[in-house]
Design an enzyme around this catalytic site. Sequence first.
Site, mmCIF file in Angstrom:
data_model
loop_
_atom_site.group_PDB
_atom_site.id
_atom_site.type_symbol
_atom_site.label_atom_id
_atom_site.label_comp_id
_atom_site.label_asym_id
_atom_site.label_seq_id
_atom_site.Cartn_x
_atom_site.Cartn_y
_atom_site.Cartn_z
ATOM 1 N N ASN A 1 76.775 126.746 -14.282
ATOM 2 C CA ASN A 1 77.602 125.553 -14.109
ATOM 3 C C ASN A 1 76.800 124.492 -13.357
ATOM 4 O OD1 ASN A 1 78.216 125.766 -11.121
ATOM 5 N ND2 ASN A 1 78.913 127.770 -11.840
ATOM 6 N N ARG A 2 77.389 123.339 -13.144
ATOM 7 C CA ARG A 2 76.620 122.193 -12.670
ATOM 8 C C ARG A 2 76.602 122.032 -11.158
ATOM 9 N NH1 ARG A 2 78.475 117.062 -15.600
ATOM 10 N NH2 ARG A 2 76.736 116.272 -14.365
#
Length: 366
Positions: free
Chosen positions: A170-171
């Site tokens: 994820n970011r």
Amino acid sequence: MPTESALKFVGAPTWEALSGHPVHTGVWDDVNQVPHVSLGRWADLVVVAPATANLLARAAVGLADDLLTNTLLTATCPVLLAPAMHTEMWLHPATQANVATLRSRGIEVIEPAVGRLTGADSGPGRLPEPEDLFARVLAVLAAGPLAGRRVIVSAGGTREPLDPVRYLGNRSSGRQGYAIAEVAADMGADVTVVSAHVGIPVPHGVDVVEAGTAADMLDAMHTASADADVVIMTAAVADFRPDAVRESKIKKVDGADPEPITLVRNPDILVELVGRRRPGQVIVGFAAETAPDEGALLELARDKVARKGCDLLVANDVGGERVFGRDTTRALILDGSGTVLADVAGTKVDLARRLLEAVADRLDDR
Ligand code: CTP
């Protein structure tokens, strides 16, 4: 209190202008205030940085030939010396004997850093970085609203492996978690970050435990939080992982559809930690939401704080490139009953400060 030698490098007006405080240089100035005694008595901590070989020698034999050495003789508070000199001078038996004498009297002589010295040479003898000195100062003073508290912060995004080369990630950049760790250390806490994938340097004075996957993070958080006063789950933990990690790389096959990936649920670490909360422990959750407006964000946040059972929740609207990888943020801080304690727009350090103030208030109430 610059010595005569220090003033050859930086003049007294510069010290005064930069510090915003008067600078004392001589035993014979303002004699009516008896500075050679009063400054040492007044101080909570005396730091000599850099401490030269000459200063170490004068302090070790108890000379009182300038304002600084007078002050070292009158100070009853902790004294921290940060030596800086060329390697040969540092390693010389005379200097080492002086250091041993000073340490035997309870004075803290910090080990010098290793690196580039004043000339072209390098080695042990370099003044430690200001951040390291500052962290040491805070530790010696045990100052700040979180002094003596143990704080665990999870940070970054977990990665769930699919095969030897691929993962689901994820970011999350880890910036918010590291900002909280740094501010907590500045507030006097003993801080450990349990770090998933983070691309920025670890803050000074903070311990790190690496945990790459949700399963690793669950283990690391259980261990680290067992004796913690505060647990802050900033990490973006993957809710799902591939049902199995393939032993070899998944290959494409011409003309065939790709093999589907089946996902299974990961444990909810925050919920597990809340279930094992020790008495008095404060647990903070984060909520990364994409909400159309402020009201919707608040509704999602209230629902999440009730579901997770944490003491405080920070709700971020992470949509529209507003948060991930940036230094600024916008967030609501809610208590366990869903009441909004603060609405913070600013840097991630600003949010960290406001959150940790709310944490300190809760610890004080218990
Ligand atoms: N969290 C956790 N373990 C998980 C997922 C999330 O401990 N497996 C924690 C996060 O660290 C955060 C909080 O739970 O403190 C909320 O995370 P978030 O991703 O916003 O919520 P989810 O639990 O994923 O809920 P939803 O799917 O409803 O958004």
